[in-house]
Design a protein around this motif. Structure first.
Motif, short mmCIF file in Angstrom:
data_model
loop_
_atom_site.label_atom_id
_atom_site.label_comp_id
_atom_site.label_asym_id
_atom_site.label_seq_id
_atom_site.Cartn_x
_atom_site.Cartn_y
_atom_site.Cartn_z
N PRO A 417 0.81 -1.23 0.00
CA PRO A 417 0.00 0.00 0.00
C PRO A 417 0.83 1.27 0.00
O PRO A 417 0.38 2.31 -0.49
CB PRO A 417 -0.83 -0.12 1.29
CG PRO A 417 -0.82 -1.58 1.62
CD PRO A 417 0.49 -2.11 1.14
N ARG A 418 2.04 1.24 0.53
CA ARG A 418 2.86 2.45 0.63
C ARG A 418 3.80 2.62 -0.56
O ARG A 418 4.57 3.58 -0.60
CB ARG A 418 3.66 2.42 1.92
CG ARG A 418 2.79 2.49 3.19
CD ARG A 418 3.65 2.41 4.43
NE ARG A 418 4.67 3.45 4.45
CZ ARG A 418 5.70 3.49 5.29
NH1 ARG A 418 5.85 2.50 6.17
NH2 ARG A 418 6.57 4.46 5.23
N ALA A 419 3.76 1.72 -1.51
CA ALA A 419 4.66 1.81 -2.67
C ALA A 419 4.29 3.01 -3.53
O ALA A 419 3.13 3.42 -3.62
CB ALA A 419 4.58 0.53 -3.49
N THR A 420 5.32 3.59 -4.15
CA THR A 420 5.11 4.65 -5.14
C THR A 420 5.16 4.00 -6.51
O THR A 420 6.21 3.51 -6.95
CB THR A 420 6.19 5.74 -5.03
OG1 THR A 420 6.15 6.30 -3.71
CG2 THR A 420 5.96 6.83 -6.05
N ILE A 421 4.02 3.98 -7.19
CA ILE A 421 3.87 3.24 -8.44
C ILE A 421 3.80 4.22 -9.61
O ILE A 421 2.87 5.03 -9.69
CB ILE A 421 2.63 2.34 -8.41
CG1 ILE A 421 2.68 1.43 -7.18
CG2 ILE A 421 2.51 1.54 -9.69
CD1 ILE A 421 1.39 0.66 -6.94
N LEU A 422 4.77 4.17 -10.49
CA LEU A 422 4.82 5.02 -11.67
C LEU A 422 4.55 4.14 -12.89
O LEU A 422 5.35 3.27 -13.22
CB LEU A 422 6.18 5.70 -11.82
CG LEU A 422 6.51 6.87 -10.90
CD1 LEU A 422 6.71 6.40 -9.47
CD2 LEU A 422 7.77 7.58 -11.37
N THR A 423 3.41 4.34 -13.51
CA THR A 423 3.05 3.57 -14.70
C THR A 423 3.26 4.44 -15.93
O THR A 423 2.76 5.57 -15.98
CB THR A 423 1.60 3.10 -14.63
OG1 THR A 423 1.42 2.30 -13.46
CG2 THR A 423 1.22 2.30 -15.86
#
Length: 751
Positions: A417-423
């Motif tokens: 949940p705390r991940a920074t996800i760059l798509t």
């Protein structure tokens, strides 16, 4: 003081308007007052005439005309009645009082009384002239002329003016007071809103409240601020060009060295076993790999990808990992194994028969199967498990690459949940109507909105995505900030034009003349031949067929190029398992044969089709040898071939012919921009490119090289990671504030 001046700007026009209204109203009021009293005096004349008529008739009948004079003298004792006269039907003056003007005859009195304004100015003041018959039924009866004093009317008009002026003054004061209060309140809200905009509120967390009247202006200000931010970033790039060192520094400062994980379908290095049993390491023909691999070398993270090489399993450890590049070991490659059934349904099926033609709006109908969708979901789940397994902390930075993993961001969000996800979506995004074809459009959008930041090549694609979400999901969209809030999670949708790693050291490259000599010798080209080059995967979206038609039209329109112009098309085989791709490749071979049969001669073929994989060094050699590079994509997210050609031409020669439907056309404006569907236009562009003087080539290529050098792939990655760093910092501050608040609440509760 400034606030006072602004308020005066409101009040001065208001006061001037009220003064103008008073100036217009006063004469109008005088005319209305006169009309009202004229009507009253006419009624009074009739009443007086009727009262005196019987007495005057009786006195005339008895021959006692002196009694008429007595009646007149009594009547003029009224303060408003100035004088009375008796006229015959022939306008002869029979009797009059002493105050009756001697210059006023009966005929003139009758003429004045018939006017709209029966006023007669005298030395003693204005009088109202009334002319009434004694017997209205007898035309030969005598007439009474009555003069009424109008000085009382002037007095009443003066009183009316005073009242009106007083009313206007009071009204003006009330309006001024209301205006000042409203201006103060509006000004405070406006200033507060503008301060929030100028402080940058809303970049990642939009303003929760904003006055409606401020919204249009706020949108313009935010747009201008975004343009200024882009110019500022470009200005920084001019001072310090983005490099691997600068990217590593950004990771250490803004991301505090956080782990970076890249997820893509295509791996950066494949181990292939040849027929003779030898194993080679090969880089696939992929724009994604070309762009992302240098970034991973700088970040030293983990790259998770499908292990598709025939010998890939032989070179991984027990956890399916290996260090790459071979001999350098800059980062870790984690390979995921797929069964042939999974690869067929997830990759060939849903991704390339469904999403690929759907997003490119190509002239190939998308195919969606339930079985492919299920395998697509399962493979995305497997990659999400791999990301969770490779993460060394609860908040890694995960870069999800391309359309193969539309569901992956939300799946990673569930696990971390705390991940920074760059798509980053490497292909175009269609309009909402086209995307609505997909049966699982809601699931795909929900999966992508698990991202912290969602990147596209252009703002046009960002706009299409936001409109698609608006059409198919119940989400809160902040168009001014390009943010989407869905299920209490916020996603920034931004454009990040991708690029290539700029070749800093070209000293080891063979010279342009040497490259040209090798290529001409290998292909058997005559000296002085104009060499045009196309480099693509064998894909129907790349405009290879339209390119061939343009070459054919060039030779037809300008036969002087026959024998002097050769077009070489490098087409790396791809997706050969799909029927559409096999049919397309057969068609390209057929058109190539037709053109060569029509315009070829012994020792000369106008089109050379190289349908095989070429290593990067071989492609670079072709770029340096070519006179023209032709990129005619029918719809492309960016197209890095155009930028690779520019980077290869350190001699500042060569001409780039570029499709307007490629994202690169927005940056590389010095290229010859064409519409690939317009065969005549493309053929003319080929002729212009082949005939372009060296001086013009140098000017255009120098500008193109500066653009690509400044906007390299490290800048692309740096912008995304910098935005991610700011977002993570805000989250950490918010979490710290929340913990402090909770601690205070607990302390208060225990107390």
């Amino acid at each position: 003081m400034k606030t006072l001046r602004l308020q005066l700007r409101f009040l001065v026009p208001l006061v001037l308007t009220l003064v103008l209204a008073a100036l217009v109203a006063l004469p109008l009021m005088d005319r209305l007052t006169l009309r009202w009293f004229a009507r009253d005096l006419n009624n009074r004349d009739v009443l007086v005439a009727n009262t005196l008529a019987d007495a005057i008739t009786e006195a005339q009948t008895d021959g006692k005309t002196w009694r008429v004079q007595t009646l007149f003298e009594r009547a003029v004792q009224d303060e408003r009645l100035v004088a009375i006269a008796l006229c015959s039907a022939d306008d002869e003056m029979l009797r009059r009082t002493d105050g009756f003007p001697r210059t006023l005859g009966c005929a003139r009195a009758r003429e004045i009384s018939n006017r709209n304004d029966p006023r007669l100015p005298l030395e003693s003041g204005a009088v109202h002239v009334g002319y009434q018959p004694l017997d209205a039924e007898n035309a030969s009866s005598d007439r009474l002329v009555l003069l009424h004093d109008l000085s009382f009317l002037d007095r009443r008009s003066l009183d009316t003016r005073r009242y009106l002026i007083g009313f206007i003054v009071l009204l003006g004061l009330a309006m001024a007071l209301i205006t000042v209060v409203v201006a103060q309140l509006s000004w405070r809200g406006w200033v507060s809103g503008m301060r929030g905009i100028l402080r940058g509120e809303g970049l990642l967390l939009p303003l929760l409240t904003s006055p409606p009247e401020l919204q249009p202006f706020a949108s313009e200000v935010r747009a201008r601020l975004r343009d200024l931010e882009d110019e500022y970033r470009r200005g920084l790039d001019l001072v310090a060009v983005w490099s691997p060192e600068r990217l590593r520094s950004l990771l250490q400062t803004q991301l505090r060295g956080d782990q970076v994980i890249v997820v893509s379908n295509r791996e950066p290095y494949l181990h292939e076993r040849l027929n003779d049993g030898q194993v080679i390491v090969r880089r696939p023909a992929s724009g994604l790999v070309t762009a992302v691999e240098p970034v991973m070398r700088a970040c030293s993270g983990t790259w998770i990808a499908h292990g598709s090489g025939s010998a890939d399993r032989e070179f991984v450890d027990a956890k399916d990992r290996l260090a790459v590049p071979p001999g350098a070991h800059d980062y870790t490659l984690r390979r995921i194994w797929l069964t042939p059934e999974e690869e067929e349904g997830y990759y060939n099926g849903f991704a390339n028969e469904g999403l690929w033609p759907l997003c490119h709006v190509a002239h190939v109908r998308p195919v969606f199967r339930e079985s492919d969708w299920q395998l697509y979901r399962e493979v995305n789940e497997r990659f999400a498990d791999a990301v969770a397994a490779e993460a060394r902390s609860e908040d890694p930075v995960v870069l999800v690459q391309d359309y193969h993993f539309a569901l992956l961001p939300a799946m990673i969000r569930e696990r971390l949940p705390r991940a920074t996800i760059l798509t980053f979506w490497h292909i175009p995004w269609p309009n909402p109507e086209s995307f609505g074809i997909c049966p699982w459009r809601r699931e795909i959008l929900q999966g992508m909105l698990g991202s912290t930041i969602l990147g596209f090549h252009t703002r046009f694609h960002c706009k299409n995505f936001i409109e698609t979400v608006d059409r198919y999901l119940e989400a809160r969209i902040e168009h001014e900030h390009s943010t989407i809030s869905y299920r209490d999670k916020e996603t920034l949708v931004e454009s990040y034009p991708i690029s290539i790693a700029w070749p800093d050291d070209t000293s080891t490259w063979p010279s342009v003349d040497e490259c040209r000599r090798r290529v001409f010798e290998r292909l058997g080209l005559a000296p002085g031949t104009c060499l045009a080059l196309g480099v693509d995967r064998f894909d129907y979206t790349k405009g290879i067929l339209e390119r061939l038609h343009a070459v054919e039209r060039l030779l037809e329109k300008r036969p002087e190029w026959i024998g002097r112009f050769v077009f070489v098309q490098v087409a790396a085989p791809t997706r050969g398992a799909l029927e559409e791709y096999r049919a397309f490749q057969q068609r390209i071979h057929g058109v190539t044969d037709r053109i060569n049969q029509r315009y070829g001669r012994p020792g000369y073929q106008p089109v050379r089709l190289l349908a095989e994989h070429h290593e990067h060094e071989a492609i670079n050699e072709l770029f340096r040898a070519a006179n023209i590079c032709v990129v005619t994509s029918l719809h492309d997210g960016m197209n890095l071939v155009s930028k690779e050609f520019v980077a290869a031409r350190d001699d500042e020669q060569g001409v780039l012919v570029l499709s307007r439907f490629a994202g690169a056309a927005r940056e590389l404006s010095e290229a010859l921009i064409v519409n690939p569907y317009h065969v005549e236009e493309t053929a003319d562009a080929l002729h212009r490119a082949a005939s372009m003087p060296p001086a013009e080539q140098r000017e255009r290529m120098a500008s193109l090289r500066m653009t690509v050098r400044e906007n390299n792939v490290f800048r692309w990655a740096g912008r995304m990671l910098a935005d991610a760093g700011r977002f993570r910092l805000r989250e950490r501050i918010a979490a710290r504030v929340q913990r402090h608040t909770n601690e205070q609440d607990e302390t208060t509760l225990h107390a």
